[in-house]
Design a protein around this motif. Structure first.
Motif, mmCIF file in Angstrom:
data_model
loop_
_atom_site.group_PDB
_atom_site.id
_atom_site.type_symbol
_atom_site.label_atom_id
_atom_site.label_comp_id
_atom_site.label_asym_id
_atom_site.label_seq_id
_atom_site.Cartn_x
_atom_site.Cartn_y
_atom_site.Cartn_z
ATOM 1 N N CYS A 66 44.554 44.111 41.237
ATOM 2 C CA CYS A 66 45.222 42.806 41.347
ATOM 3 C C CYS A 66 46.052 42.678 42.618
ATOM 4 O O CYS A 66 47.182 42.185 42.590
ATOM 5 N N SER A 69 45.627 38.879 43.652
ATOM 6 C CA SER A 69 45.114 38.132 42.508
ATOM 7 C C SER A 69 46.166 38.139 41.410
ATOM 8 O O SER A 69 46.978 39.081 41.320
ATOM 9 N N ARG A 70 46.189 37.105 40.592
ATOM 10 C CA ARG A 70 47.139 36.992 39.486
ATOM 11 C C ARG A 70 48.573 37.191 39.970
ATOM 12 O O ARG A 70 49.390 37.820 39.318
ATOM 13 N N CYS A 79 42.489 35.200 38.340
ATOM 14 C CA CYS A 79 41.861 36.524 38.343
ATOM 15 C C CYS A 79 40.619 36.472 39.222
ATOM 16 O O CYS A 79 39.825 35.526 39.146
ATOM 17 N N ARG A 111 39.761 44.020 32.732
ATOM 18 C CA ARG A 111 38.933 42.912 32.255
ATOM 19 C C ARG A 111 37.462 43.266 32.459
ATOM 20 O O ARG A 111 36.846 42.891 33.450
#
Length: 246
Positions: A66, A69-70, A79, A111
């Motif tokens: 991440c 991202s996020r 995401c 994920r």
């Protein structure tokens, strides 16, 4: 018919506007991105597929999720979808190529949503990959050691991890020039900058013979990008031959 397939750009952790300078990217030679690691591990890469850092095999590799991202502070609350599996694959590559290597993945959430992805994650763990839920705050050097300062969000404790190589899972961003292209063809972009896609049309049809394919409509992995491209090509052909694609 027109098919927009402009792809994506990779987040730059050293960007002067939305970067994360505390991670040391481009300042510390042993901090690289996932794309750079991919090149390093490729048989056609600069080391013929051998994972070498400053001429030596790293024995402690930390993969950090991440990055870009996020994270609203970097301009991306979404995401990027592909990073978890990329890091898991690269951890497996490390374990297969380097004897006695320690491969640790620091994640926010794993994920693994695709077919066989959960099983692949379990395989990586069986091979020796360590998954830790942690948020890194800083990467720096101390006496020639690379240190990752991280908060273990399950234990509620801050820890310093030593590494020979740190791999940042850089997220996916809209391709440069996307907004200008959207204005040119008369379509809209989402808040995140990707092209606005119709929710009920897998071919990305926007009317008037305009279709969207691949990651320009939002982050996708390779199978989804291929399926999207095939659907857009088929819909464009139908539009040309039959008039109205809808």
């Amino acid at each position: 018919a027109v098919i927009l397939a402009t792809g994506y750009d990779l987040y730059d952790p050293a960007d002067t506007a939305v970067g994360r300078p505390e991670l040391g990217y481009r300042e510390l030679p042993r901090v690289i991105t996932n794309l750079e690691f991919e090149r390093l591990s490729s048989a056609s890469g600069p080391t013929q597929g051998k994972i070498l850092v400053e001429g030596r095999e790293p024995k402690r590799i930390i993969f950090i999720q991440c990055i870009g991202s996020r994270d609203r502070t970097t301009g991306a609350a979404y995401c990027s979808r592909v990073c978890c599996m990329v890091s898991l694959k690269q951890a497996v590559l490390s374990l297969e190529k380097i004897e006695s290597v320690e491969a640790t993945i620091l994640y926010m959430d794993i994920r693994a949503f695709g077919k066989g992805y959960e099983e692949f994650m379990e395989r990586a763990q069986r091979l020796g990959a360590t998954l830790r839920r942690g948020a890194p705050s800083e990467i720096f050097e101390r006496e020639e050691e690379v240190i990752v300062r991280v908060e273990d969000t399950l234990l509620g404790a801050t820890e310093e991890l030593m590494a020979d190589l740190v791999v940042l899972a850089a997220g996916l961003r809209p391709g440069k020039g996307s907004e200008e292209l959207a204005l040119t063809v008369g379509i809209s972009t989402e808040e995140d900058g990707f092209f606005k896609t119709p929710k009920r049309d897998p071919a990305g049809g926007l009317g008037d013979g305009i279709f969207i394919a691949g990651a320009c409509g939002g982050p996708v992995d390779i199978p989804d990008a291929v399926a999207s491209g095939s659907a857009a090509a088929g819909a464009a052909l139908e539009f040309i031959l039959g008039g109205d694609a809808e």
